[in-house]
Scaffold this active site. Structure first.
Site, short mmCIF file in Angstrom:
data_model
loop_
_atom_site.label_atom_id
_atom_site.label_comp_id
_atom_site.label_asym_id
_atom_site.label_seq_id
_atom_site.Cartn_x
_atom_site.Cartn_y
_atom_site.Cartn_z
N THR A 157 -4.26 -0.15 0.59
CA THR A 157 -5.40 -0.01 1.48
C THR A 157 -6.55 -0.92 1.11
OG1 THR A 157 -4.77 2.32 1.82
CG2 THR A 157 -6.93 1.68 2.59
N ARG A 185 5.48 8.62 9.29
CA ARG A 185 4.39 9.19 8.49
C ARG A 185 3.05 8.53 8.88
NH1 ARG A 185 0.90 6.81 4.27
NH2 ARG A 185 0.12 8.58 3.10
N VAL A 186 2.01 9.33 9.00
CA VAL A 186 0.71 8.82 9.42
C VAL A 186 -0.22 8.72 8.22
CG1 VAL A 186 -1.32 9.29 10.87
CG2 VAL A 186 0.98 9.71 11.76
N SER A 187 -0.79 7.54 8.04
CA SER A 187 -1.74 7.29 6.95
C SER A 187 -3.11 7.88 7.29
CB SER A 187 -1.85 5.78 6.78
OG SER A 187 -3.07 5.44 6.24
N ASP A 188 -3.93 8.06 6.27
CA ASP A 188 -5.30 8.54 6.51
C ASP A 188 -6.20 7.46 7.11
OD1 ASP A 188 -4.98 7.33 3.76
OD2 ASP A 188 -7.16 7.36 3.92
N THR A 206 -9.39 5.01 -0.07
CA THR A 206 -8.08 4.52 -0.43
C THR A 206 -7.41 5.60 -1.28
OG1 THR A 206 -6.83 2.77 -1.54
CG2 THR A 206 -8.99 3.28 -2.45
N GLY A 207 -6.09 5.49 -1.46
CA GLY A 207 -5.39 6.50 -2.25
C GLY A 207 -4.25 7.10 -1.45
N GLY A 209 -2.77 9.16 1.29
CA GLY A 209 -3.27 9.62 2.58
C GLY A 209 -3.25 11.14 2.74
N1 GLY Z 1 -4.30 5.48 2.01
C1 GLY Z 1 -3.18 4.86 2.55
C2 GLY Z 1 -2.08 5.76 2.84
O1 GLY Z 1 -1.84 6.77 2.20
O2 GLY Z 1 -1.37 5.52 3.77
#
Ligand code: GLY
Length: 282
Positions: A157, A185-188, A206-207, A209
């Site tokens: 990220t 899968r959906v990222s944050d 970042t990190g 999600g």
């Molecule tokens: N922060 C990015 C993800 O987990 O997709």
């Protein structure tokens, strides 16, 4: 108002990154924040966060755009979002494929009422608006995929928060996901948990999600600042709330009164800022 900017390039991974990569990331973040800070002198916070994130996407050291992580079915799916703190408009793309700069597709969507699109429909929207085919895969990401380097996840990220000379805030975030994830899968990053701003503060995360969404992290920090907490206290309190489940996250932010702050739950997020002077992670 003195324009200020902070960017991040995800996490440094002790297991997957060498000292050489650490130095390369440091140099890249220094160059990008310097260039984006110069751009901010003549442009709005909104235009600047898009510009800065596009530079981060173009740098293959980071997990966004070129050099995005590969998912468990061998494909790259990217997500990016922008939020204009002034107009409160949020736009984004979720799991888009074969695009060079997802943040530019999110920028295009700013002009549409339906401003967050996902998957194949996001890609056809992009093609209709002139975004050409682009393969963001790099040799190094393919090697990680083949080796199933699960530890190379969590490093991804990119993001940027800017405050312009008119006192307006904006934020943009872009990601290739966490690597080796289940397709769909959906990222944050293209949600208000990973990317959120208003007139009081703007935050990019970042990190992992799932951890960031569980905490509604960016939206929560911004709400706390809106309700009167300082940026630092709002970030620290919200990051503390990750501890019971060992949530893995890093945040960068700027408040309307010009505070610039970054913090992370684990060692360590890579970042750079320009707020009077240049500062870079060491
Ligand atoms: N922060 C990015 C993800 O987990 O997709």
């Amino acid at each position: 108002m003195q324009p200020k900017i902070i960017i991040h390039g995800g996490f440094f991974s002790e297991s997957a990154d060498t000292e050489e990569i650490r130095i390369a990331k440091r140099n890249a973040l220094t160059n990008i924040v310097t260039e984006a800070h110069e751009y901010l002198q003549e442009n709005s916070a909104l235009k600047t966060v898009i510009y800065a994130v596009s530079l981060l996407e173009d740098c293959e050291l980071f997990n966004a755009g070129l050099g995005s992580q590969i998912q468990s079915d061998g494909k790259i799916r990217m997500s990016a979002a922008i939020m204009d703190g002034f107009s409160k408009k949020f736009s984004g793309v979720v799991n888009i494929e074969e695009i060079k700069n997802p943040v530019f597709v999110a920028e295009k969507l700013m002009n549409y009422e339906d401003s967050v699109l996902s998957g194949a429909e996001a890609q056809s929207f992009a093609r209709q608006h002139g975004f050409q085919y682009f393969n963001p895969e790099t040799e190094s990401r393919r090697r990680s995929y083949i080796d199933k380097l699960a530890e190379s996840s969590r490093i991804g990220t990119v993001g940027c928060v800017a405050l312009d000379s008119e006192g307006k805030l904006a934020v943009a975030t872009s990601t290739g996901g966490k690597g080796f994830e289940v397709p769909g899968r959906v990222s944050d990053s293209a949600t208000v948990a990973g990317n959120f701003g208003n007139d009081f503060a703007a935050i990019s995360c970042t990190g992992v999600g799932e951890d960031i969404v569980s905490a509604a992290l960016a939206a929560k920090i911004v709400t706390r600042v809106t309700d009167g907490l300082s940026l630092k206290d709002a970030c620290d309190r919200s990051m503390n709330e990750l501890k019971p489940y060992n949530g893995f996250a890093g945040v960068i932010g700027i408040s309307a009164d010009g505070d610039v702050y970054h913090t992370d739950s684990h060692p360590f997020m890579v970042w750079a800022s320009y707020a009077g002077t240049l500062e870079v992670f060491s």
